[in-house]
Design a protein around this motif. Structure first.
Motif, mmCIF file in Angstrom:
data_model
loop_
_atom_site.group_PDB
_atom_site.id
_atom_site.type_symbol
_atom_site.label_atom_id
_atom_site.label_comp_id
_atom_site.label_asym_id
_atom_site.label_seq_id
_atom_site.Cartn_x
_atom_site.Cartn_y
_atom_site.Cartn_z
ATOM 1 N N UNK A 120 15.802 2.224 -4.506
ATOM 2 C CA UNK A 120 14.985 2.884 -3.502
ATOM 3 C C UNK A 120 14.083 3.966 -4.068
ATOM 4 N N UNK A 121 14.190 4.241 -5.358
ATOM 5 C CA UNK A 121 13.347 5.266 -5.963
ATOM 6 C C UNK A 121 11.910 4.769 -6.067
ATOM 7 N N UNK A 122 10.980 5.728 -5.951
ATOM 8 C CA UNK A 122 9.570 5.406 -6.143
ATOM 9 C C UNK A 122 8.989 6.378 -7.163
ATOM 10 N N UNK A 123 7.888 5.987 -7.752
ATOM 11 C CA UNK A 123 7.171 6.868 -8.672
ATOM 12 C C UNK A 123 5.951 7.413 -7.952
ATOM 13 N N UNK A 124 5.830 8.733 -7.965
ATOM 14 C CA UNK A 124 4.646 9.370 -7.402
ATOM 15 C C UNK A 124 3.571 9.323 -8.484
ATOM 16 N N UNK B 160 0.788 10.014 -11.154
ATOM 17 C CA UNK B 160 0.583 11.231 -11.941
ATOM 18 C C UNK B 160 -0.517 12.117 -11.359
ATOM 19 N N UNK B 161 -1.608 11.527 -10.902
ATOM 20 C CA UNK B 161 -2.698 12.341 -10.369
ATOM 21 C C UNK B 161 -2.276 13.076 -9.092
ATOM 22 N N UNK B 162 -1.386 12.458 -8.300
ATOM 23 C CA UNK B 162 -0.866 13.122 -7.105
ATOM 24 C C UNK B 162 0.033 14.287 -7.515
ATOM 25 N N UNK B 163 0.942 14.016 -8.487
ATOM 26 C CA UNK B 163 1.851 15.077 -8.948
ATOM 27 C C UNK B 163 1.074 16.262 -9.497
ATOM 28 N N UNK B 164 0.037 15.977 -10.271
ATOM 29 C CA UNK B 164 -0.771 17.048 -10.857
ATOM 30 C C UNK B 164 -1.455 17.868 -9.768
ATOM 31 N N UNK B 165 -2.044 17.181 -8.818
ATOM 32 C CA UNK B 165 -2.777 17.869 -7.739
ATOM 33 C C UNK B 165 -1.847 18.748 -6.899
ATOM 34 N N UNK B 166 -0.611 18.297 -6.693
ATOM 35 C CA UNK B 166 0.339 19.034 -5.861
ATOM 36 C C UNK B 166 1.238 19.981 -6.656
ATOM 37 N N UNK C 88 -5.096 6.814 -1.430
ATOM 38 C CA UNK C 88 -3.962 5.921 -1.210
ATOM 39 C C UNK C 88 -3.666 5.159 -2.487
ATOM 40 N N UNK C 89 -2.410 5.001 -2.776
ATOM 41 C CA UNK C 89 -1.956 4.187 -3.899
ATOM 42 C C UNK C 89 -0.852 3.273 -3.382
ATOM 43 N N UNK C 90 -0.702 2.130 -3.976
ATOM 44 C CA UNK C 90 0.382 1.211 -3.652
ATOM 45 C C UNK C 90 1.420 1.336 -4.769
ATOM 46 N N UNK C 91 2.672 1.609 -4.388
ATOM 47 C CA UNK C 91 3.758 1.695 -5.355
ATOM 48 C C UNK C 91 4.884 0.779 -4.898
ATOM 49 N N UNK C 92 5.720 0.383 -5.828
ATOM 50 C CA UNK C 92 6.843 -0.499 -5.522
ATOM 51 C C UNK C 92 8.146 0.281 -5.710
ATOM 52 N N UNK C 93 9.012 0.285 -4.693
ATOM 53 C CA UNK C 93 10.300 0.964 -4.874
ATOM 54 C C UNK C 93 11.191 0.176 -5.834
ATOM 55 N N UNK C 94 11.996 0.914 -6.586
ATOM 56 C CA UNK C 94 12.983 0.293 -7.459
ATOM 57 C C UNK C 94 14.150 -0.197 -6.612
ATOM 58 N N UNK C 95 15.047 -0.937 -7.216
ATOM 59 C CA UNK C 95 16.197 -1.491 -6.501
ATOM 60 C C UNK C 95 16.993 -0.391 -5.794
#
Length: 105
Positions: A17-21, A23-29, A8-15
């Motif tokens: 509504x975009x979020x950043x996945x 990097x370790x999740x992107x790499x794994x997937x 689990x990671x905590x991320x903050x959406x931009x104004x």
């Protein structure tokens, strides 16, 4: 990060509504800038899943989707929702198919 271990990671959406996945999740997937993602809302959870179009024999679909990405983004920037955009695309496809069928002898 092992395959069976929940992470689990905590991320903050931009104004917008975009979020950043992370990097370790992107790499794994195997997610990169050319990836398409299926987004689902299930029991108040947002789920993302990479869509592997090439495996389904539809590599041309990715090219087509990428061609229209700027138009989709422009519509989104004007405040239209993905649902509205998709409905208009569906309407246009139905109209084009009906026109083509009417032209068939």
């Amino acid at each position: 990060m092992s395959d069976g271990e929940p992470t689990t990671k905590i991320v903050r959406p931009l104004r917008s509504g975009q979020i950043t996945i992370p990097a370790e999740f992107r790499k794994r997937l195997g997610i990169d800038e050319h990836s398409l993602l299926q987004v689902s809302l299930t029991q108040d959870e947002l789920r993302l899943k990479p869509v592997r179009l090439e495996e389904q024999g539809s590599s041309w679909f990715r090219e087509l989707y990428d061609l229209f990405a700027p138009v989709r983004q422009e519509a989104a920037d004007k405040g239209y929702t993905e649902e509205q955009i998709n409905a208009w695309i569906d309407d246009a496809v139905r109209a084009a198919r009906a026109e083509r069928a009417a032209q068939q002898p």
